[in-house]
Design a protein around this motif. Structure first.
Motif, PDB file in Angstrom:
ATOM      1  N   THR A  15      31.647  23.832  43.469  1.00  0.00           N
ATOM      2  CA  THR A  15      32.364  22.646  43.035  1.00  0.00           C
ATOM      3  C   THR A  15      31.703  22.123  41.771  1.00  0.00           C
ATOM      4  OG1 THR A  15      30.957  21.281  44.440  1.00  0.00           O
ATOM      5  CG2 THR A  15      33.013  22.060  45.393  1.00  0.00           C
ATOM      6  N   GLY A  16      32.351  21.163  41.152  1.00  0.00           N
ATOM      7  CA  GLY A  16      31.774  20.606  39.942  1.00  0.00           C
ATOM      8  C   GLY A  16      32.267  21.352  38.719  1.00  0.00           C
ATOM      9  N   THR A  17      31.438  21.426  37.693  1.00  0.00           N
ATOM     10  CA  THR A  17      31.866  21.957  36.397  1.00  0.00           C
ATOM     11  C   THR A  17      31.467  23.405  36.191  1.00  0.00           C
ATOM     12  OG1 THR A  17      29.822  21.140  35.388  1.00  0.00           O
ATOM     13  CG2 THR A  17      31.737  19.671  35.358  1.00  0.00           C
ATOM     14  N   ARG A  18      30.804  24.053  37.134  1.00  0.00           N
ATOM     15  CA  ARG A  18      30.321  25.419  36.924  1.00  0.00           C
ATOM     16  C   ARG A  18      31.448  26.427  37.096  1.00  0.00           C
ATOM     17  NH1 ARG A  18      25.835  26.714  40.772  1.00  0.00           N
ATOM     18  NH2 ARG A  18      25.939  28.710  39.687  1.00  0.00           N
ATOM     19  N   GLY A  19      31.624  26.957  38.276  1.00  0.00           N
ATOM     20  CA  GLY A  19      32.681  27.910  38.512  1.00  0.00           C
ATOM     21  C   GLY A  19      32.398  29.257  37.880  1.00  0.00           C
ATOM     22  N   MET A  20      33.448  30.010  37.652  1.00  0.00           N
ATOM     23  CA  MET A  20      33.352  31.363  37.097  1.00  0.00           C
ATOM     24  C   MET A  20      33.798  31.347  35.643  1.00  0.00           C
ATOM     25  SD  MET A  20      35.022  33.529  40.251  1.00  0.00           S
ATOM     26  CE  MET A  20      35.248  34.962  39.200  1.00  0.00           C
ATOM     27  N   ASP A  21      32.853  31.350  34.730  1.00  0.00           N
ATOM     28  CA  ASP A  21      33.234  31.456  33.330  1.00  0.00           C
ATOM     29  C   ASP A  21      33.488  32.928  33.006  1.00  0.00           C
ATOM     30  OD1 ASP A  21      30.641  32.634  31.773  1.00  0.00           O
ATOM     31  OD2 ASP A  21      30.069  31.423  33.510  1.00  0.00           O
ATOM     32  N   PRO A  22      34.324  33.213  32.007  1.00  0.00           N
ATOM     33  CA  PRO A  22      34.659  34.615  31.692  1.00  0.00           C
ATOM     34  C   PRO A  22      33.552  35.319  30.918  1.00  0.00           C
ATOM     35  CG  PRO A  22      35.829  33.133  30.222  1.00  0.00           C
ATOM     36  CD  PRO A  22      35.101  32.254  31.216  1.00  0.00           C
ATOM     37  N   LEU A  27      33.090  39.171  34.417  1.00  0.00           N
ATOM     38  CA  LEU A  27      34.221  40.077  34.246  1.00  0.00           C
ATOM     39  C   LEU A  27      33.903  41.463  34.812  1.00  0.00           C
ATOM     40  CD1 LEU A  27      35.543  39.185  30.671  1.00  0.00           C
ATOM     41  CD2 LEU A  27      36.331  38.354  32.883  1.00  0.00           C
ATOM     42  N   ARG A  28      32.659  41.903  34.654  1.00  0.00           N
ATOM     43  CA  ARG A  28      32.265  43.203  35.217  1.00  0.00           C
ATOM     44  C   ARG A  28      32.359  43.170  36.734  1.00  0.00           C
ATOM     45  NH1 ARG A  28      27.860  44.687  37.586  1.00  0.00           N
ATOM     46  NH2 ARG A  28      26.727  42.812  36.930  1.00  0.00           N
ATOM     47  N   ARG A  29      31.891  42.095  37.358  1.00  0.00           N
ATOM     48  CA  ARG A  29      31.948  41.994  38.813  1.00  0.00           C
ATOM     49  C   ARG A  29      33.388  41.906  39.310  1.00  0.00           C
ATOM     50  NH1 ARG A  29      27.069  37.628  40.087  1.00  0.00           N
ATOM     51  NH2 ARG A  29      25.351  38.950  39.319  1.00  0.00           N
ATOM     52  N   VAL A  55      37.761  33.743  46.755  1.00  0.00           N
ATOM     53  CA  VAL A  55      37.460  33.143  45.458  1.00  0.00           C
ATOM     54  C   VAL A  55      38.700  32.763  44.644  1.00  0.00           C
ATOM     55  CG1 VAL A  55      35.256  34.362  45.329  1.00  0.00           C
ATOM     56  CG2 VAL A  55      37.305  35.402  44.315  1.00  0.00           C
ATOM     57  N   GLN A  56      39.895  32.888  45.225  1.00  0.00           N
ATOM     58  CA  GLN A  56      41.117  32.675  44.453  1.00  0.00           C
ATOM     59  C   GLN A  56      41.219  31.292  43.822  1.00  0.00           C
ATOM     60  OE1 GLN A  56      44.239  34.115  47.234  1.00  0.00           O
ATOM     61  NE2 GLN A  56      45.080  35.192  45.474  1.00  0.00           N
ATOM     62  N   THR A  57      40.693  30.275  44.483  1.00  0.00           N
ATOM     63  CA  THR A  57      40.789  28.924  43.924  1.00  0.00           C
ATOM     64  C   THR A  57      39.466  28.457  43.327  1.00  0.00           C
ATOM     65  OG1 THR A  57      40.371  27.990  46.134  1.00  0.00           O
ATOM     66  CG2 THR A  57      42.670  28.227  45.446  1.00  0.00           C
ATOM     67  N   THR A  58      38.511  29.367  43.150  1.00  0.00           N
ATOM     68  CA  THR A  58      37.266  29.021  42.477  1.00  0.00           C
ATOM     69  C   THR A  58      37.552  28.669  41.021  1.00  0.00           C
ATOM     70  OG1 THR A  58      36.009  30.533  43.874  1.00  0.00           O
ATOM     71  CG2 THR A  58      34.987  29.874  41.804  1.00  0.00           C
ATOM     72  N   PRO A  59      36.974  27.600  40.497  1.00  0.00           N
ATOM     73  CA  PRO A  59      37.206  27.266  39.086  1.00  0.00           C
ATOM     74  C   PRO A  59      36.882  28.455  38.175  1.00  0.00           C
ATOM     75  CG  PRO A  59      36.043  25.485  40.180  1.00  0.00           C
ATOM     76  CD  PRO A  59      36.100  26.617  41.167  1.00  0.00           C
ATOM     77  N   GLY A  60      37.812  28.801  37.325  1.00  0.00           N
ATOM     78  CA  GLY A  60      37.609  29.890  36.378  1.00  0.00           C
ATOM     79  C   GLY A  60      38.141  31.231  36.834  1.00  0.00           C
ATOM     80  N   MET A  66      42.957  36.559  33.693  1.00  0.00           N
ATOM     81  CA  MET A  66      43.720  36.700  32.456  1.00  0.00           C
ATOM     82  C   MET A  66      42.920  37.445  31.400  1.00  0.00           C
ATOM     83  SD  MET A  66      46.359  36.459  30.670  1.00  0.00           S
ATOM     84  CE  MET A  66      47.568  35.365  31.392  1.00  0.00           C
ATOM     85  N   ALA A  67      41.604  37.236  31.376  1.00  0.00           N
ATOM     86  CA  ALA A  67      40.759  37.964  30.431  1.00  0.00           C
ATOM     87  C   ALA A  67      40.829  39.467  30.687  1.00  0.00           C
ATOM     88  CB  ALA A  67      39.314  37.470  30.519  1.00  0.00           C
ATOM     89  N   LEU A  68      40.878  39.868  31.970  1.00  0.00           N
ATOM     90  CA  LEU A  68      41.018  41.291  32.296  1.00  0.00           C
ATOM     91  C   LEU A  68      42.382  41.812  31.882  1.00  0.00           C
ATOM     92  CD1 LEU A  68      39.348  41.648  35.835  1.00  0.00           C
ATOM     93  CD2 LEU A  68      38.339  42.058  33.581  1.00  0.00           C
ATOM     94  N   VAL A  69      43.417  41.018  32.123  1.00  0.00           N
ATOM     95  CA  VAL A  69      44.769  41.428  31.740  1.00  0.00           C
ATOM     96  C   VAL A  69      44.846  41.684  30.233  1.00  0.00           C
ATOM     97  CG1 VAL A  69      47.180  40.679  31.580  1.00  0.00           C
ATOM     98  CG2 VAL A  69      45.874  40.225  33.665  1.00  0.00           C
ATOM     99  N   MET A  70      44.147  40.891  29.450  1.00  0.00           N
ATOM    100  CA  MET A  70      44.228  40.976  27.996  1.00  0.00           C
ATOM    101  C   MET A  70      43.333  42.057  27.403  1.00  0.00           C
ATOM    102  SD  MET A  70      44.416  36.871  27.112  1.00  0.00           S
ATOM    103  CE  MET A  70      44.758  37.066  25.365  1.00  0.00           C
ATOM    104  N   LYS A  71      42.470  42.658  28.220  1.00  0.00           N
ATOM    105  CA  LYS A  71      41.562  43.701  27.709  1.00  0.00           C
ATOM    106  C   LYS A  71      42.309  45.025  27.608  1.00  0.00           C
ATOM    107  CE  LYS A  71      36.887  42.159  28.877  1.00  0.00           C
ATOM    108  NZ  LYS A  71      36.324  42.471  27.558  1.00  0.00           N
TER     109      LYS A  71
END
Length: 280
Positions: A15-22, A27-29, A55-60, A66-71
């Motif tokens: 929770t909070g501002t962390r989450g999963m940044d791209p 992205l590798r995981r 993890v579907q509703t984890t922030p990020g 979407m980053a994977l889709v765009m690679k």
């Protein structure tokens, strides 16, 4: 017997501002989980699918997907499956579902990405199909109040983009129109009808111009005839949704009456063109 692979851990939901940044590590995981979801062995696939659900509703999470889709350097199967996961996550959690929902920042990031020149330039048809399906789902939930830039951005891409971008934007517009007209609430129908005329006024002359260019290309057997034919059909399909569902009381509408001379003009052009077409 091959050893059972254990899915590599993703950063835990927080929770909070962390989450999963791209980040490259995240992205590798996530890509590792995608690969395991595509694995044919149940002992590999099922734990990965369970981890995705966690993890579907984890922030990020949707931003990373979407980053994977765009690679474009990834395998098509990896990008397509990432698109399917993204579409399903949007369908399930865009609106609050119990205590779970997507975060506002992720929603805005996704809407920005769905209208980006990079996605309108997507070279793979199967990946593009998932992108347009996702955009249609988001439009169903957020247009017009929370996504005012949707149609103006697509229209701009159709006007000024490359041929690929124009085609992709038209595909996306058609899928979004079909999704929107499937909504049956009376109040939404009124909203859709109010917004349809400016779009229709753009699409109609584009269709007439493209149809004329297609016939000229066919008569001279130019290579671009096929591209123009596909574009004309896309425009006609968009026009159908706008005319049938965007004009209130179609049989008595002055807006609809103004369209019939245009349809007649194109019909005459098509008939004349068919008679002048070379037999080959």
């Amino acid at each position: 017997t091959p050893p059972v692979l254990v899915p590599p851990p993703l950063p835990p939901p927080v929770t909070g501002t962390r989450g999963m940044d791209p980040s490259p590590d995240n992205l590798r995981r996530l890509l590792g989980l995608v690969d395991q979801c595509l694995d044919g062995r149940p002992e590999v696939r099922k734990p990965a699918e369970a981890k995705i659900v966690q993890v579907q509703t984890t922030p990020g999470f949707t931003t990373c997907l979407m980053a994977l889709v765009m690679k474009t350097e990834l395998k098509m199967e990896q990008r397509q499956f990432s698109g399917i996961l993204l579409k399903n996550t949007v369908s399930k959690f865009w609106q609050p579902r119990g205590s779970k929902s997507l975060h506002d920042k992720d929603k805005q990031n996704l809407k920005n990405a769905l209208l980006s020149p990079g996605l309108f330039s997507e070279p793979n048809d199967l990946v593009h199909r998932q992108i347009t399906a996702t955009a249609a789902k988001v439009a169903r939930f957020d247009w017009p109040r929370k996504w005012e830039s949707l149609f103006p951005t697509m229209i701009k891409a159709i006007q000024t983009g490359s041929e690929l971008q124009k085609g992709r934007a038209l595909d996306q517009m058609l899928q979004i129109l079909r999704e929107l007209v499937s909504r049956r609430l009376f109040t939404f129908r009124k909203t859709f009808q109010a917004a349809s005329m400016p779009i229709l006024n753009f699409i109609q002359p584009q269709w007439m111009k493209t149809t004329q260019a297609m016939l000229e290309a066919l008569k001279t057997q130019r290579k671009e005839a096929g591209v123009l034919a596909k574009k004309a059909l896309q425009l006609l399909r968009c026009l159908k949704e706008l005319v049938c569902y965007g004009i209130a009381k179609l049989d008595n509408s002055s807006n609809a009456a103004a369209l019939f001379p245009a349809f007649l003009e194109v019909s005459n052009v098509l008939l004349k063109g068919s008679r002048e077409m070379p037999e080959s």
